[in-house]
Write a protein that holds these residues in place. Structure first.
Motif, PDB file in Angstrom:
ATOM      1  N   ASP A 147     -35.160 -53.073   5.507  1.00 44.20           N
ATOM      2  CA  ASP A 147     -36.136 -52.006   6.423  1.00 44.20           C
ATOM      3  C   ASP A 147     -35.978 -50.383   5.094  1.00 44.20           C
ATOM      4  OD1 ASP A 147     -37.631 -50.156   7.167  1.00 44.20           O
ATOM      5  OD2 ASP A 147     -36.407 -49.734   8.561  1.00 44.20           O
ATOM      6  N   LEU A 148     -37.275 -50.519   3.893  1.00 40.32           N
ATOM      7  CA  LEU A 148     -36.796 -49.196   3.074  1.00 40.32           C
ATOM      8  C   LEU A 148     -37.443 -48.398   3.541  1.00 40.32           C
ATOM      9  CD1 LEU A 148     -37.422 -51.483  -0.097  1.00 40.32           C
ATOM     10  CD2 LEU A 148     -35.224 -50.687   1.000  1.00 40.32           C
ATOM     11  N   ARG A 149     -37.990 -48.204   4.890  1.00 41.99           N
ATOM     12  CA  ARG A 149     -38.671 -46.737   5.721  1.00 41.99           C
ATOM     13  C   ARG A 149     -39.853 -46.513   4.641  1.00 41.99           C
ATOM     14  NH1 ARG A 149     -34.818 -45.228   9.154  1.00 41.99           N
ATOM     15  NH2 ARG A 149     -32.368 -45.753   8.661  1.00 41.99           N
ATOM     16  N   GLY A 150     -40.337 -47.492   3.960  1.00 42.61           N
ATOM     17  CA  GLY A 150     -41.756 -47.066   4.147  1.00 42.61           C
ATOM     18  C   GLY A 150     -42.160 -47.012   3.065  1.00 42.61           C
ATOM     19  N   LYS A 151     -41.026 -46.924   1.796  1.00 44.91           N
ATOM     20  CA  LYS A 151     -41.269 -46.432   0.679  1.00 44.91           C
ATOM     21  C   LYS A 151     -40.214 -46.772  -0.578  1.00 44.91           C
ATOM     22  CE  LYS A 151     -41.675 -41.681  -2.176  1.00 44.91           C
ATOM     23  NZ  LYS A 151     -41.254 -40.361  -1.825  1.00 44.91           N
ATOM     24  N   ILE A 152     -40.568 -47.510  -1.467  1.00 43.85           N
ATOM     25  CA  ILE A 152     -39.155 -48.179  -2.433  1.00 43.85           C
ATOM     26  C   ILE A 152     -38.618 -46.899  -3.350  1.00 43.85           C
ATOM     27  CG2 ILE A 152     -39.303 -49.252  -5.062  1.00 43.85           C
ATOM     28  CD1 ILE A 152     -42.356 -50.023  -4.332  1.00 43.85           C
ATOM     29  N   PRO A 153     -37.179 -46.660  -2.649  1.00 42.05           N
ATOM     30  CA  PRO A 153     -35.922 -45.965  -3.472  1.00 42.05           C
ATOM     31  C   PRO A 153     -36.570 -46.185  -5.399  1.00 42.05           C
ATOM     32  CG  PRO A 153     -34.550 -47.886  -2.819  1.00 42.05           C
ATOM     33  CD  PRO A 153     -36.240 -48.041  -2.445  1.00 42.05           C
ATOM     34  N   ALA A 154     -35.995 -45.476  -5.664  1.00 39.98           N
ATOM     35  CA  ALA A 154     -35.480 -45.225  -7.202  1.00 39.98           C
ATOM     36  C   ALA A 154     -34.842 -46.177  -7.178  1.00 39.98           C
ATOM     37  CB  ALA A 154     -34.958 -43.803  -7.062  1.00 39.98           C
ATOM     38  N   SER A 155     -33.375 -46.743  -6.697  1.00 38.68           N
ATOM     39  CA  SER A 155     -32.262 -47.830  -6.831  1.00 38.68           C
ATOM     40  C   SER A 155     -33.115 -48.960  -6.469  1.00 38.68           C
ATOM     41  CB  SER A 155     -31.189 -47.563  -5.474  1.00 38.68           C
ATOM     42  OG  SER A 155     -32.047 -47.827  -4.430  1.00 38.68           O
ATOM     43  N   ALA A 156     -34.856 -48.725  -6.531  1.00 34.20           N
ATOM     44  CA  ALA A 156     -35.027 -50.343  -6.427  1.00 34.20           C
ATOM     45  C   ALA A 156     -36.563 -50.322  -7.760  1.00 34.20           C
ATOM     46  CB  ALA A 156     -35.537 -51.101  -4.824  1.00 34.20           C
ATOM     47  N   HIS A 157     -35.949 -48.716  -8.552  1.00 35.33           N
ATOM     48  CA  HIS A 157     -37.679 -48.889  -9.065  1.00 35.33           C
ATOM     49  C   HIS A 157     -37.671 -50.625 -10.000  1.00 35.33           C
ATOM     50  CE1 HIS A 157     -40.109 -46.518 -11.858  1.00 35.33           C
ATOM     51  NE2 HIS A 157     -39.709 -47.549 -12.903  1.00 35.33           N
ATOM     52  N   THR A 158     -39.192 -50.293 -10.132  1.00 33.35           N
ATOM     53  CA  THR A 158     -39.641 -51.184  -9.923  1.00 33.35           C
ATOM     54  C   THR A 158     -40.932 -51.420 -11.539  1.00 33.35           C
ATOM     55  OG1 THR A 158     -39.477 -52.753  -7.550  1.00 33.35           O
ATOM     56  CG2 THR A 158     -41.307 -53.747  -9.639  1.00 33.35           C
ATOM     57  N   VAL A 159     -41.179 -52.540 -12.225  1.00 28.29           N
ATOM     58  CA  VAL A 159     -42.201 -52.076 -13.153  1.00 28.29           C
ATOM     59  C   VAL A 159     -43.324 -53.521 -13.378  1.00 28.29           C
ATOM     60  CG1 VAL A 159     -42.476 -51.903 -15.750  1.00 28.29           C
ATOM     61  CG2 VAL A 159     -40.162 -51.162 -14.178  1.00 28.29           C
ATOM     62  N   ILE A 160     -44.281 -53.020 -12.819  1.00 30.50           N
ATOM     63  CA  ILE A 160     -45.121 -54.166 -12.684  1.00 30.50           C
ATOM     64  C   ILE A 160     -45.850 -53.852 -14.456  1.00 30.50           C
ATOM     65  CG2 ILE A 160     -47.502 -54.180 -11.462  1.00 30.50           C
ATOM     66  CD1 ILE A 160     -46.960 -53.049  -9.654  1.00 30.50           C
ATOM     67  N   THR A 161     -45.148 -56.045 -14.664  1.00 27.43           N
ATOM     68  CA  THR A 161     -46.286 -55.757 -15.801  1.00 27.43           C
ATOM     69  C   THR A 161     -46.803 -56.480 -15.664  1.00 27.43           C
ATOM     70  OG1 THR A 161     -44.253 -58.011 -15.823  1.00 27.43           O
ATOM     71  CG2 THR A 161     -43.929 -55.436 -17.277  1.00 27.43           C
ATOM     72  N   VAL A 162     -48.358 -55.935 -16.816  1.00 23.15           N
ATOM     73  CA  VAL A 162     -49.509 -56.552 -16.950  1.00 23.15           C
ATOM     74  C   VAL A 162     -49.752 -57.544 -17.813  1.00 23.15           C
ATOM     75  CG1 VAL A 162     -52.091 -57.114 -16.391  1.00 23.15           C
ATOM     76  CG2 VAL A 162     -51.070 -55.485 -14.645  1.00 23.15           C
ATOM     77  N   SER A 163     -49.624 -59.122 -18.176  1.00 20.51           N
ATOM     78  CA  SER A 163     -49.829 -59.384 -19.394  1.00 20.51           C
ATOM     79  C   SER A 163     -51.119 -59.588 -19.548  1.00 20.51           C
ATOM     80  CB  SER A 163     -48.864 -60.729 -19.676  1.00 20.51           C
ATOM     81  OG  SER A 163     -47.575 -60.741 -18.879  1.00 20.51           O
ATOM     82  N   ALA A 164     -51.300 -59.449 -20.727  1.00 23.41           N
ATOM     83  CA  ALA A 164     -52.224 -59.620 -20.977  1.00 23.41           C
ATOM     84  C   ALA A 164     -53.102 -59.382 -22.572  1.00 23.41           C
ATOM     85  CB  ALA A 164     -53.174 -58.339 -20.667  1.00 23.41           C
ATOM     86  N   LEU A 165     -54.019 -59.932 -23.002  1.00 19.88           N
ATOM     87  CA  LEU A 165     -54.351 -59.732 -25.164  1.00 19.88           C
ATOM     88  C   LEU A 165     -54.968 -58.818 -24.709  1.00 19.88           C
ATOM     89  CD1 LEU A 165     -55.970 -63.808 -25.430  1.00 19.88           C
ATOM     90  CD2 LEU A 165     -53.568 -62.214 -26.609  1.00 19.88           C
ATOM     91  N   LEU A 166     -54.728 -57.751 -26.146  1.00 18.42           N
ATOM     92  CA  LEU A 166     -55.077 -56.356 -25.702  1.00 18.42           C
ATOM     93  C   LEU A 166     -56.599 -56.365 -25.424  1.00 18.42           C
ATOM     94  CD1 LEU A 166     -54.433 -53.432 -25.982  1.00 18.42           C
ATOM     95  CD2 LEU A 166     -54.842 -53.973 -28.626  1.00 18.42           C
TER      96      LEU A 166
END
Length: 466
Positions: free
Chosen positions: A84-103
């Motif tokens: 239970d993360l209480r509705g918010k992503i904590p700094a200890s679980a910081h996540t980078v969403i990588t969108v892979s693409a050709l420029l």
């Protein structure tokens, strides 16, 4: 008691969860041996054992669909414990969403900007970064005249996004290098190479592969997870938050066996269910026929996935939440350069994948026959390359090592090879059927056709008679 233990996120949940591994092993044995027995008997009755060889894979495809439904009957969808993360992503679980693409070219950036912003807003609330992980398009030289204009426009787009959502978006672009297999200057090893280079940057600060690093880069090295997506992937609301709730539960933390070179307990990848986007499904008549209905379920619902439900570890298809430290320890040097084209299943087996069936993303489908079969061709070539991963020894980047893949991992790889080869054997049966007796010819034609449509036919019948 089981559902109560899951809600409370206790270790008791893992202890109470029933195991269906024995049933899974029985299913795999039946999938291998039953079509073999039928093919040999049929070939013996016809007096031509070559017919048994041709029938084996088509019969496997027909019987697989039936056997899977029989053995999965009564097996509930596998449900992973979640924190239970209480509705918010904590700094200890910081996540980078990588969108892979050709420029993208400068004129395409408006659509790219809208998709990046939509991805961020749908992911969830909390400690999230979004990175456009781009490669320059393949060319006959390292630098092309249009590169500088495209890069400048992409940087301006990232600045505009950060003006709307401060300290979130970044752009990473790699230089072109010579590809001996592709015979062209392009990003080294495409998407897999880009993820490898980005992970090394996050943990070691190695910036050498990147010609451009722009935007909000300060918080990136603090990330614990990567959420790897493609440029046409759409998120459902709060899907990243839901995945992180599962990933952050202690029972799901990956435990790496350095000697074997793989995760043996817990999970290094958390993969959502992938469906087709509505706009890509209805774009052309061809895409509508090939992709079905498409869209996202109106309500979150758990679905069955044979590998997760029976063996406790699912199949990775390229989109998912990845533990950065586990990835860095196992994958960057796991395979030789440009030796693995279809890397999703091998990487998913080394990191151990959790299929989180009640989380869904949607992806685009090819709109034309040319694009569809070009994609199929890439997949088949990659599957054929993966045949080298089935032996007892593997040639890794650091030399020859004992194969770390389990029996079920090898079975998944072989099943893709079998699936790619089945249409070839089916067409051979169709072409050879006129040279057999009428009864044998009819049987050959039925098996060949059913091998190509049995899964869709059984799905239709199960809905019709539900």
């Amino acid at each position: 008691m089981l559902e109560e233990a899951r809600r409370k996120n206790t270790t008791l949940y893992a202890l109470l969860l029933p195991s269906y591994a024995a049933r899974g092993r029985a299913l795999l044995c039946c999938e291998i041996l039953l079509p073999l027995a039928v093919a040999v008997v049929w070939g013996f009755l016809q007096g031509r054992l070559l017919l048994a060889v041709l029938l084996y894979f088509p019969l496997w495809a027909v019987l697989r669909s039936i056997l899977e439904r029989v053995f999965l009957c009564g097996v509930p969808p596998f449900v992973l414990p979640a924190a239970d993360l209480r509705g918010k992503i904590p700094a200890s679980a910081h996540t980078v969403i990588t969108v892979s693409a050709l420029l993208p070219r400068a004129k395409q950036l408006a659509d790219t900007k809208a998709r990046l912003l939509d991805t961020y807003l749908r992911a969830g609330e909390g400690s999230i970064s979004v990175c456009l992980l781009a490669d320059l398009k393949g060319a006959n030289s390292v630098v092309c005249p249009e590169d500088s204009a495209d890069l400048a426009a992409a940087k301006a787009m990232i600045d505009e996004l950060n003006a709307e959502c401060p300290n979130v978006f970044s752009l990473f672009v790699r230089e072109r290098t010579w590809s001996p297999t592709g015979r062209i200057f392009t990003g080294r090893e495409r998407k897999r190479g880009a993820i490898n280079d980005f992970v090394k940057y996050l943990r070691t600060g190695d910036t050498a592969p990147f010609s451009v690093r722009h935007g909000a880069c300060t918080l990136l090295p603090t990330a614990k997870y990567l959420f790897c997506l493609d440029s046409d992937t759409r998120l459902t609301l709060d899907c990243l938050y839901t995945l992180l709730c599962v990933a952050e539960h202690p029972e799901n933390a990956p435990q790496v066996d350095a000697e074997r070179g793989c995760v043996t307990k817990g999970y290094g990848i958390f993969a959502p269910r992938v469906e087709n986007t509505l706009d890509s499904v209805y774009k052309t008549r061809f895409s509508h026929i090939m992709a079905g209905a498409g869209g996202v379920s109106g309500y979150d619902m758990r679905v069955s996935e044979r590998w997760q439900d029976l063996f406790g570890a699912g199949l990775f298809t390229g989109k998912g939440l990845i533990n950065i430290d586990a990835y860095l320890e196992l994958l960057p040097d796991a395979f030789g350069a440009e030796t693995v084209l279809s890397h999703d299943i091998p990487e998913g087996e080394l990191l151990r994948t959790a299929f989180v069936s009640d989380v869904q993303v949607s992806d685009g489908v090819p709109s034309s026959a040319r694009a569809y079969f070009a994609r199929e061709g890439r997949w088949v070539r990659g599957d054929m390359q993966n045949a080298a991963l089935l032996g007892r020894k593997l040639r890794m980047a650091d030399g020859v090592r004992k194969n770390p893949f389990s029996f079920t991992a090898k079975y998944k790889l072989f099943d893709n090879l079998r699936r790619a080869a089945t249409p070839i054997f089916s067409w051979i049966l169709i072409l050879l059927s006129p040279f057999f007796s009428p009864e044998a010819a009819r049987s050959m034609l039925c098996i060949a056709v059913l091998s190509l449509v049995s899964e869709q036919l059984l799905s239709f019948l199960s809905v019709l008679f539900r």
